[in-house]
Scaffold this active site. Structure first.
Site, PDB file in Angstrom:
ATOM      1  N   ASP A 166       0.765  -1.240   0.000  1.00 15.17           N
ATOM      2  CA  ASP A 166       0.000   0.000   0.000  1.00 15.17           C
ATOM      3  C   ASP A 166       0.804   1.304   0.000  1.00 15.17           C
ATOM      4  O   ASP A 166       0.552   2.182  -0.800  1.00 15.17           O
ATOM      5  CB  ASP A 166      -0.961   0.017   1.201  1.00 15.17           C
ATOM      6  CG  ASP A 166      -1.891  -1.192   1.224  1.00 15.17           C
ATOM      7  OD1 ASP A 166      -1.622  -2.177   0.518  1.00 15.17           O
ATOM      8  OD2 ASP A 166      -2.892  -1.152   1.957  1.00 15.17           O
ATOM      9  N   GLU A 395       1.061  -9.056  11.623  1.00 17.29           N
ATOM     10  CA  GLU A 395       0.836  -8.686  10.219  1.00 17.29           C
ATOM     11  C   GLU A 395       2.186  -8.523   9.517  1.00 17.29           C
ATOM     12  O   GLU A 395       2.385  -8.996   8.417  1.00 17.29           O
ATOM     13  CB  GLU A 395       0.037  -7.375  10.167  1.00 17.29           C
ATOM     14  CG  GLU A 395      -0.339  -6.961   8.748  1.00 17.29           C
ATOM     15  CD  GLU A 395      -1.203  -5.702   8.706  1.00 17.29           C
ATOM     16  OE1 GLU A 395      -1.361  -5.047   9.752  1.00 17.29           O
ATOM     17  OE2 GLU A 395      -1.721  -5.390   7.622  1.00 17.29           O
TER      18      GLU A 395
HETATM   19  C1  GLC Z   1      -3.026  -4.412   3.667  1.00 17.54           C
HETATM   20  C2  GLC Z   1      -1.893  -4.970   2.822  1.00 17.54           C
HETATM   21  C3  GLC Z   1      -2.460  -5.823   1.706  1.00 17.54           C
HETATM   22  C4  GLC Z   1      -3.368  -6.913   2.293  1.00 17.54           C
HETATM   23  C5  GLC Z   1      -4.418  -6.312   3.238  1.00 17.54           C
HETATM   24  C6  GLC Z   1      -5.156  -7.383   4.019  1.00 17.54           C
HETATM   25  O1  GLC Z   1      -3.834  -3.554   2.937  1.00 17.54           O
HETATM   26  O2  GLC Z   1      -1.089  -3.957   2.307  1.00 17.54           O
HETATM   27  O3  GLC Z   1      -1.434  -6.400   0.940  1.00 17.54           O
HETATM   28  O4  GLC Z   1      -3.979  -7.616   1.283  1.00 17.54           O
HETATM   29  O5  GLC Z   1      -3.814  -5.474   4.172  1.00 17.54           O
HETATM   30  O6  GLC Z   1      -4.289  -8.200   4.726  1.00 17.54           O
END
Ligand code: GLC
Length: 424
Positions: A166, A395
């Site tokens: 992101d 995460e």
């Molecule tokens: C964030 C990450 C993305 C992922 C999402 C859900 O937005 O950058 O890659 O898919 O979280 O885990």
């Protein structure tokens, strides 16, 4: 497995099961309460080890929400929750089950081949794979039609969220051109679930929303979005995933007696693999993004340019990338940072601007292994398991300390751990 790894394995299963909503899995409760596209495809690889049928369902649920034009959305809002922003009302895509209006890295072709290859009940796996083949093929076609209108052989992302990385440093310069005027007032939810110092900034969020509003004002008509978007970037990592998925879909289609579908996907992969070479940087010894608005390569050495090892790049490239990873690894404690630690813009705790992510580690080690770079692949797996042992199923992680960041009890992190332990 020894006692300690058995405990980790058990814990990983627990995380997968507690985030399982029956036919899809949320990335983590609270922060991400819906189905995410590439999370689900990679999660299925972990689910496979305790329930093969459930793994196929994860991907089938995602594809049941494919758009008529072939796009597979990045979020499916199965059950309403006001804990996430931007929710379905902001996207306003008018789909039967609400979805976002952008896509994510197309890892599905790779994932279903892996599920099929390992299946114990081949007839059942063939039946389920056969039903997904034309859907994934349509998604691949969509990419080249809608995101490569100039036939360069490489597809562009129109929103940083599409990359899956992101707030990567890769987007900073191109993002400067995205205005923020007219952005409707909003309240972020992510910063209520996670430390704001780890998350994207307010200025970035305004621009994310500007793009969503612009695309919405164009009725989410994909035939118009590419040319209208002030943000168009060719990401080598994203393209590598598409190439690998097209190659894998082709191999699987051959096996399942679909030679035309196989030939189409093989041609796409070969054409894109050749075009990927235009993104190679001798200076950084890795691939770089290209800004499709200016036509220039973006001087930002991120993990997006390491990820092409996942796509059968030439052997000399894989060797060079292994050396680049080694250089990065020597400057941090845990692998693989999502950005070159020598870059002054490196921020060890901020999301995609340096932290290590297990899904990236998984794809990179897989590619390195196929290229014969086994020692580096093994190092990445060892480092990943050390991170989990020290910090749990986060995460992502600060690569300089191993500190867990972002959401906790994270689905795809757990799925990747199961994959690593199963292969050990
Ligand atoms: C964030 C990450 C993305 C992922 C999402 C859900 O937005 O950058 O890659 O898919 O979280 O885990």
């Amino acid at each position: 497995m020894n006692q300690q790894t058995e405990k980790i394995y058990e814990h990983a299963l627990e995380v997968l099961k507690e985030n399982d909503q029956g036919s899809y899995t949320v990335p983590t409760k609270g922060l991400y309460p819906f189905q995410w596209n590439w999370d689900s495809c990679l999660t299925a690889l972990g689910q496979f080890h305790y329930d093969e049928a459930r793994a196929w369902t994860e991907i089938e649920t995602l594809f049941a929400n494919q758009w008529p034009d072939g796009m597979v959305p990045h979020i499916v809002f199965h059950v309403y929750s006001d804990g996430y922003f931007p929710g379905p009302n902001v996207w306003d895509t008018r789909r039967p089950t609400p979805t976002s209006g952008i896509t994510q890295p197309p890892v599905a072709g790779f994932a279903i081949k892996r599920l099929y290859d390992r299946a114990t009940d081949k007839a059942e796996a063939a039946r389920r794979a056969r039903a997904l083949l034309p859907r994934i093929d349509a998604w691949h076609r969509w990419f080249y039609e809608m995101r490569d209108p100039g036939h360069e052989g490489l597809v562009a992302i129109l929103h940083p969220w599409e990359s899956g990385r992101d707030n990567s440093i890769d987007w900073d310069e191109a993002f400067e051109r995205v205005p923020t005027d007219g952005v409707e007032p909003y309240v972020r939810r992510d910063t209520q679930h996670a430390d704001p110092a780890h998350r994207p900034t307010k200025a970035q969020y305004d621009r994310y929303l500007y793009l969503v509003q612009l695309f919405r004002s164009l009725g989410w008509d994909n035939a118009r979005l590419h040319d209208a978007s002030p943000f168009k970037v060719v990401d080598p990592g994203f393209n590598a995933i598409l190439i690998r998925s097209a190659m894998d879909l082709a191999a699987l289609a051959d096996e399942l007696g679909e030679p035309e579908l196989a030939a189409r996907n093989r041609a796409r992969a070969e054409n894109s693999l050749a075009a990927l070479e235009t993104l190679w940087s001798d200076k950084h010894q890795q691939y770089l993004c290209r800004d499709r608005v200016t036509g220039q390569l973006i001087d930002s050495a991120s993990i997006g340019g390491i990820l092409p090892v996942f796509a059968a790049v030439p052997k000399a490239r894989a060797e060079a990338i292994a050396r680049t990873i080694e250089r990065w690894a020597n400057e941090v404690k845990y692998m693989v940072p999502s950005h070159d630690p020598a870059d002054p813009r490196f921020e060890p705790k901020r999301y995609w601007r340096a932290p290590a992510w297990l899904v990236m580690n998984y794809m990179i080690q897989d590619g390195l292994r196929s290229a014969g770079e086994t020692a580096m692949a093994d190092r990445i797996v060892t480092s990943s398991l050390e991170l989990i042992t020290q910090s749990g199923f986060a995460e992502y992680y600060d690569p300089t300390t191993g500190e867990p960041c972002g959401g906790g009890r994270f689905t795809w992190t757990a799925a990747m751990v199961i994959e690593f332990l199963e292969a050990a």
